[in-house]
Structures are given as C-alpha cells and as structure tokens.
Enzyme design. Structure first.
Site, PDB file in Angstrom:
ATOM      1  N   TYR A 130      46.866  -0.195 -14.269  1.00  0.00           N
ATOM      2  CA  TYR A 130      46.948  -1.570 -14.733  1.00  0.00           C
ATOM      3  C   TYR A 130      45.666  -2.302 -14.368  1.00  0.00           C
ATOM      4  CZ  TYR A 130      48.526  -6.105 -16.079  1.00  0.00           C
ATOM      5  OH  TYR A 130      48.615  -7.303 -16.727  1.00  0.00           O
ATOM      6  N   GLN A 191      55.505  -6.299 -19.162  1.00  0.00           N
ATOM      7  CA  GLN A 191      55.804  -5.407 -20.300  1.00  0.00           C
ATOM      8  C   GLN A 191      54.944  -4.144 -20.245  1.00  0.00           C
ATOM      9  OE1 GLN A 191      54.800  -8.560 -20.382  1.00  0.00           O
ATOM     10  NE2 GLN A 191      53.290  -8.977 -21.988  1.00  0.00           N
ATOM     11  N   ASN A 214      49.149  -9.816 -11.372  1.00  0.00           N
ATOM     12  CA  ASN A 214      49.707 -11.094 -10.916  1.00  0.00           C
ATOM     13  C   ASN A 214      51.141 -10.903 -10.406  1.00  0.00           C
ATOM     14  OD1 ASN A 214      51.372 -10.843 -13.155  1.00  0.00           O
ATOM     15  ND2 ASN A 214      50.266 -12.338 -14.382  1.00  0.00           N
ATOM     16  N   SER A 237      43.149 -11.251  -0.595  1.00  0.00           N
ATOM     17  CA  SER A 237      42.137 -10.430   0.068  1.00  0.00           C
ATOM     18  C   SER A 237      41.661 -11.079   1.375  1.00  0.00           C
ATOM     19  CB  SER A 237      40.984 -10.351  -0.934  1.00  0.00           C
ATOM     20  OG  SER A 237      40.118  -9.326  -0.651  1.00  0.00           O
ATOM     21  N   GLU A 327      42.009  -6.295   5.604  1.00  0.00           N
ATOM     22  CA  GLU A 327      41.642  -5.414   4.496  1.00  0.00           C
ATOM     23  C   GLU A 327      40.219  -4.892   4.695  1.00  0.00           C
ATOM     24  OE1 GLU A 327      41.262  -7.596   0.914  1.00  0.00           O
ATOM     25  OE2 GLU A 327      41.310  -5.830  -0.390  1.00  0.00           O
ATOM     26  N   HIS A 328      39.279  -5.813   4.982  1.00  0.00           N
ATOM     27  CA  HIS A 328      37.869  -5.452   5.190  1.00  0.00           C
ATOM     28  C   HIS A 328      37.444  -5.849   6.592  1.00  0.00           C
ATOM     29  CE1 HIS A 328      38.104  -6.648   0.794  1.00  0.00           C
ATOM     30  NE2 HIS A 328      37.649  -5.424   0.686  1.00  0.00           N
ATOM     31  N   ASP A 361      32.338  -2.858  -2.422  1.00  0.00           N
ATOM     32  CA  ASP A 361      33.038  -3.249  -3.650  1.00  0.00           C
ATOM     33  C   ASP A 361      32.497  -2.512  -4.864  1.00  0.00           C
ATOM     34  OD1 ASP A 361      34.820  -5.005  -2.545  1.00  0.00           O
ATOM     35  OD2 ASP A 361      33.501  -6.738  -2.747  1.00  0.00           O
ATOM     36  N   GLU A 415      77.241  20.649  11.885  1.00  0.00           N
ATOM     37  CA  GLU A 415      77.225  19.530  10.938  1.00  0.00           C
ATOM     38  C   GLU A 415      78.354  19.646   9.904  1.00  0.00           C
ATOM     39  OE1 GLU A 415      73.264  19.096   9.313  1.00  0.00           O
ATOM     40  OE2 GLU A 415      72.454  18.363  11.210  1.00  0.00           O
TER      41      GLU A 415
END
Lengths: 429, 429
Positions: A130, A191, A214, A237, A327-328, A361, A415
């Site tokens: 995505y 979708q 999003n 971030s 994160e960084h 990046d 068991e």
C-alpha cells in the site's frame, strides 16, 4: 518545545508526561471500515469502481482502467529527470545489497538421539504494497517496501495507490518499476486493503500487506489481519538525537527539523550532556525553521512535541532513550558505537556526526519503514523477514523414535490425549 | 469424511469446498472485550478481582492472592510423579537446544562507499504468556511458549492462566518452573490480556503477549495489538498426511486421529497415491476410533472435516498441500526430504514413517505453536524470532556521506522534504 533536565526535581513527572502525551487522535473508523470491506467482498471490482469514484474523485469505467498500464509507466519514467532516476538507482542498489545480506540461512541440526531437526525459510507467494497518495506519496517508500519482497523471492508484488483526481506521481511509478513491482492499481483506502486481502475479479488476493496509510488503511489492515499477514500499524514518526557539545548545533537543528517536517504529530527530541549546547541547538532550530518550505508543519511539531533534555551523563541518556524506544536514533558523540551498545530499544540508529537520519531515509540501505510510537520495544523495521516464513521439520529414524517417544507418550497421556500417545506407542517395539 | 480423487471430474469443486468450508463460527465478542479492557485499564487490580470472581467462579480477596506463590508451585511440583517430571525435563532440554540453534547473528556490512551498515538483534524486555485453563491446560504449551523467550534472553516472563473454581493443573506449574517463568497469575480471559498489555498495580505491563486462547482472548489480543506485540491468532488445528502404500494404515489412522482428537473443528487430511491404501486407512480410522477416550470429539472432527484424497502422482500432492498450507505436514514416502522440498507452505513438517506429529507436540524440539487455518502461507511457528527485535544501524564517515549524500538530497527535494535535504547538504563541503 519542552526543556527538561534530569537534575531538576520535577524531571520524572515531566518526562513521564512527555512519554505518555498522545500525539494523534485515534479516529474511530471501525464501523466505516467494516462496511467498506464487506462491500468489496460482496461486490468485487464493481464496488472498487464505485468507492474509487466516491473517495478519490475520479471514475474509471472498467476494472481494467483501475490497473496502471505498462505504457503509462513508460511515459511516466520517460518524464523523470535523468539525474533523479540515477539517484533512485543508487538508492535501489544499496537497499538491495543490504537486504540481500539480511537473508537468513536454513538450519539442519543433527541430534544425538538419532533425529535431524531443521528450519527452512521460504518466501511468501504474493505481497500487497500500500502506497499512500497525495502529499505523502513517497517514491522512496515504494523502494523500501517492494525491494525486501523481491530480494526474498516473493513471486508477485502488487501495489495499490490512491490517485486523487486520477493523478499519479511519475517518480512513484519509476520507483515501482525499478523495484520490480508486478502490478500497480489505482485504488486506495480501506477498499484497497479489502481487495488485496480478499481479492476481486481483477485483483488476485495476496498473502501479506505492507505499507503505511491513514486511519482507514490502518484499521482495515487490523480487520483483515489473520486472513492475511500485515506489517505493524504505522503511527507518527520520531527521532532522538544524542549529541555532545562537539557537534555543530546547526546540523543537529536540521536533523531535528527533518523529523518535525514529516507532520505535526512527529516528535524530535535532543538529549545532550551540555546545557550550553542545548541552548545553541534550540536557538538554531528557530533560525533554521524560518528557511524551511514546510516551516508551518515543522514548527507545529517542534512546539507541541519537541523536547531538549539535559542529562548528567550518557548512562542517563541511554536509559531515557530506552524508555522512549524511538523509531530513529542519532548518536553523535565521540564513541557512538559504545553508546549505541548501551541502548536496547530503537528502530534504526545513525552513528557519528556525518550520519544524518535523512541518509537512512533514502540511500544508506537499511529500511526506512520502522516501528513508531515506542513500539521499537517489541517491533522491528521492515526487512526480508517480513517476506519469508519458516517451516520447521523433524526427521526421525526408528531409533530416534525409540529414544524420545516414551517421554512423548507419558506427556500425551498426562494431557489426556490418547490418540497422540497411541500414534507414538504403536510404532515402538 | 470426504473422499476425493483428483481423477474425478468434480474434484476441483469438491476440493475448493474443502478449502473454504468454515470450521469455526467466528463469535462476535468485540464489544464485550472492549468493555473488559476498558474496565481493567480504569480499575486495575480491583477490576481483575471482580472479573475473576465473575468469570472463573473463585474470589481471591487481594491482588496478592492472584499471584501463584512459590510455595504453591513447590507443593505442586512435589506432587508430580518423578517419571513425568523426567519426561518434562527431556522435552524442555530438547526444546531449549533447538531454539538456541535458531538464534540469529548480528550483521555488520562494510560498504564500498565508506559506510558500515548493520543489524543488531536484541531481546524484548518482558513477555506475557497466556495459558488456557480447563480442558485445554497443556503443560507442553507452557514449555513451547516460555522457552523461546528464555533462550532469546527476555528478562521477564509473566504467565496468566485462568483457574476455574481456583484449581490449577500441577503439571502446568511444574512446566512453568522448568521453563523459567518468573510470575504466574491466576487470571484468565480478556482481562488477563488487558492486564498484560496495560498493567495494573500488581502486574507490570509486558511488551509482547503470546499463547493461544478462546474467542475472547483472541479478540483481546487483536484489540491490544499496537500497544504490545502479539503472536498470530490461533485457529483450529490441522494435519495433512502424505502417505504411500508402503505405510502401515493403522499408523496413519492414529496420526489422523491425533489431530482430530484436539477438538471438533480440527481437520485431518490424508493424501495418497494408492486407492487401496486410502480405503485401508479410512477403515483403520474407524477401528481406532472405537478405542479412543476422546472418540466423540475425534469422530466428530473426522466426519465433519476429515478427508482422504487420492492423487495420480506426488506433484499433485505437493500442489494440493500448498493450497491447504497446513499447520502440520507428515511426509511418509520413500524419499520424504525430496517431496518436502516440493512443498512451499506448511507450519511444521515430520519426515519419514517413524515420525508421527505427536513427537513434535512434545519431545522433538521444534515449537508446536504453529500457524493454523491456511496462515502458513505467510506466518511461522513460534520461535526465538518472536522474542527478539532488530535495530538496523548505519555508521558514516565524512567520505561516506559525500558518496551517497547528493543522491539523498536529490530524492528529498523531489519529495518536497527540505529539512531532510538540508540536513545532508549542510554537512557536504
């Protein structure tokens, strides 16, 4: 921007507040997303066309028109400046090399009891990628998401990208081609996730979906989890910069702002052992902000979520970094490797004074899709491991079964699983 | 039980139906679980005590009483038969050895451009282990869930187990002690997952939650995902047995029934190239069923979900196996390794005529927590990888920055991220 010092009596309360402050409102879109997924499952391509007209403001007439055609990609690539294509190539080649080095080895472990135990890695058959549209359509993210799949040996990589008004970023298409994406679909939102997970007449289902999105996309991934694999849910971030007074405060200021310019919910934190350097860096942030095209976003992020923390020593800095699990992490001290070794939780680290996070990046090679929002405590950046799965195996001889079978029978009986016990004992002489 | 043959004209339709037939009703417990999580977040220990009284029918008076005390574990272990403890020890030692062999190596990759790229593995700080209570309280699962955490170096392993009526399985406690679990809490259901994810006054939060559970537990894990890591959502169990006519049909029948006896939703499928062997195995299943304590459950599973598929050759068998992507795969042919190499999707494989899957449930060494319900297409069994996370790192010299910085600047500018570009270009001479 918060200014904190570990020497202040109120430090712990202020730091805890910084840790727990929400940076994004969690939009409740569960019901809307469930509805979209159900509509796509029932309606297939027809539903995708309707939803695309409704949400993206362009109305392809047939499902075939949802697919970006090879000729469109050719045309887009032809329009990209050659030096930009060369930069994309340099980045792609370095990302490929690093991810190839990540590839794990199979295991075959002979066993004193006469068995062989093993573990085999195989690639997923199909992965969906995505890519957000609009302002957040980043060609670098296409490379970072698609290349690990290709390196791992995934047979089919399908990409979905919303095209508001029908417009596509040519560099995104160039990146998709360079990274070896097999299919590009102009479908976005929940979708797209539904189509990738369940399939439609045109889009075959995939086994795992990766890539940021999003709130709708994130919730859709959560809802299809189990049907397919997903990567972690991306949040806002952040960066932590550990810097001593030997740094140029202007460099550190730009590093902080590179994080802040992503969006208003981003967080940039400087931790230093030098109060005067803290002041100089904070002042340089204000100076640099004025020259930035994205100063409104970066300024808002810095004012609301930014922080400068003065510590008494680097042990304190390492401990605070672990609580932030950023994160960084940039480590700009005399011996960065030694300080990095004292930190346990971070998504990606950048060591030394010549290693701004922005290198990572784009062109360094490791992935820039990283765990956000303190999830580096348990999560990792995207890698070939996301595109592979393991099958363990056992090979037993009759003697091997005799060596470990009786204990299995005893445990199975304890068991209450009689057929388990019998399947072993029937083979024991 | 379905009897299929790839030579039949209706095969594809019948096999697709087998693939898609739901084996469990997905209970909708979202709202109830959300309520329980919210109550635990707000009420902490007090809420746990109330919910435990309500759902488990016993009412500890204080939070301290929720914790199983070391003396209780001592007493439980003292009551377990020595040969059963020895079987547990044998299993634990073998599980430890296999998982230790899984441990990955760090990466440090010198780079022609003058950078060093790396990847470092570190253990999670704290892991929560959910153990189902009642009929499904399996000591073997305690070993399988806790040992990978211990081997990986997780500092704290906390276990939650519901104790209906206050009763605990002594062998479960013995397994917890043998596996090195640090804390055992008599708390179950969604409330246990909430406590592990968010913490209470008594139970410190963890970073990742593993272990199977009922629909409430599975939904709670889904809802806390993101706050903490989770393992995959466990569904009903399955086995595919690939067996030629040289096998003893009674062995194959017991292997199928060992799967079927787990629960009514379990699925056991035999694939063979020999029609007469198919008949013999099906008949042996009926014979063996009569002698099983769990014949009601196993019989129900076999009748509803079982299948015998006759193929024309082993290539067909491999392709059908990939479509089933079974949790467990037994390969009982003359050259099992060669046939296994042609299968891509399976959680765990058991090779040869002397290797019933039940060995892997207890004493072989690889994990028995495996991806179910076709998720072996993208998911893997539990391993040390679930207890570790990766931090990638980059170390750049000034020359390294000069080599790859300009391409990063070009891409950052193309993406409209000015501070990213400036953080690199400010360092370039």
């Amino acid at each position: 921007m918060r200014r904190l010092s570990t020497a202040d009596p109120g430090f712990e309360a202020a730091f805890s507040e910084l840790l727990d402050a929400p940076r994004e409102d969690a939009a409740r879109v569960d019901a809307a997303v469930a509805e979209i997924i159900s509509v796509v499952r029932a309606g297939g391509d027809r539903a995708l066309l309707d939803l695309t007209a409704r949400f993206d403001g362009h109305a392809p007439e047939t499902a075939e028109a949802l697919r970006v055609q090879p000729a469109e990609i050719d045309a887009a690539v032809a329009g990209v400046a050659p030096d930009l294509l060369a930069s994309l190539d340099l980045a792609a080649a370095r990302i490929e090399r690093f991810h190839a080095a990540q590839m794990p080895r199979d295991l075959a472990l002979p066993d004193p009891a006469g068995l062989t135990l093993g573990m085999r890695w195989t690639a997923l058959d199909a992965v969906g990628l995505y890519v957000p549209g609009g302002k957040a359509a980043y060609p670098s993210s296409v490379l970072m998401n698609a290349i690990p799949a290709r390196v791992a040996g995934v047979r089919r990589v399908a990409m979905c990208v919303p095209t508001p008004g029908g417009v596509l970023n040519p560099l995104v298409l160039a990146a998709a081609r360079r990274a070896g994406v097999d299919e590009v679909w102009r479908v976005g939102g929940a979708q797209a996730i539904a189509a990738l997970a369940w399939g439609t007449e045109s889009i075959a289902p995939v086994d795992r979906i990766v890539g940021p999105g999003n709130a709708y996309v994130a919730e859709a991934k959560r809802q299809v989890f189990g049907r397919v694999g997903i990567d972690s849910i991306a949040g806002p971030s952040e960066v932590v910069v550990l810097a001593d007074a030997a740094n140029d405060p202007r460099h550190v200021a730009l590093d902080l702002l590179a994080q802040a310019e992503h969006d208003e919910a981003a967080q940039a934190i400087l931790i230093t052992d030098a109060p005067a350097f803290a002041d100089a860096a904070a002042s340089a942030v204000e100076d640099s902000l004025r020259g930035l095209a994205r100063r409104a976003i970066a300024g808002e992020s810095w004012r609301r979520h930014g922080a400068v923390v003065v510590v008494r020593d680097w042990d304190e800095a390492a401990a605070l970094t672990d609580r932030l699990a950023p994160e960084h992490l940039q480590v700009m001290v005399a011996d960065p490797a030694a300080l990095f070794a004292r930190v346990r939780h971070a998504g990606a680290a950048f060591l030394g004074r010549w290693c701004p996070e922005a290198l990572g990046d784009y062109t360094a090679g490791p992935n820039h899709v990283l765990p956000t929002g303190r999830t580096a405590r348990f999560a990792s950046g995207l890698s070939v491991f996301d595109m592979l799965k393991r099958t363990t195996w056992v090979e037993a001889s009759e003697a091997g079964l005799a060596a470990i079978g009786p204990a299995a029978v005893a445990l199975a009986e304890a068991e209450g699983l009689g057929a388990h016990a019998a399947s072993v004992s029937a083979r024991l002489r």
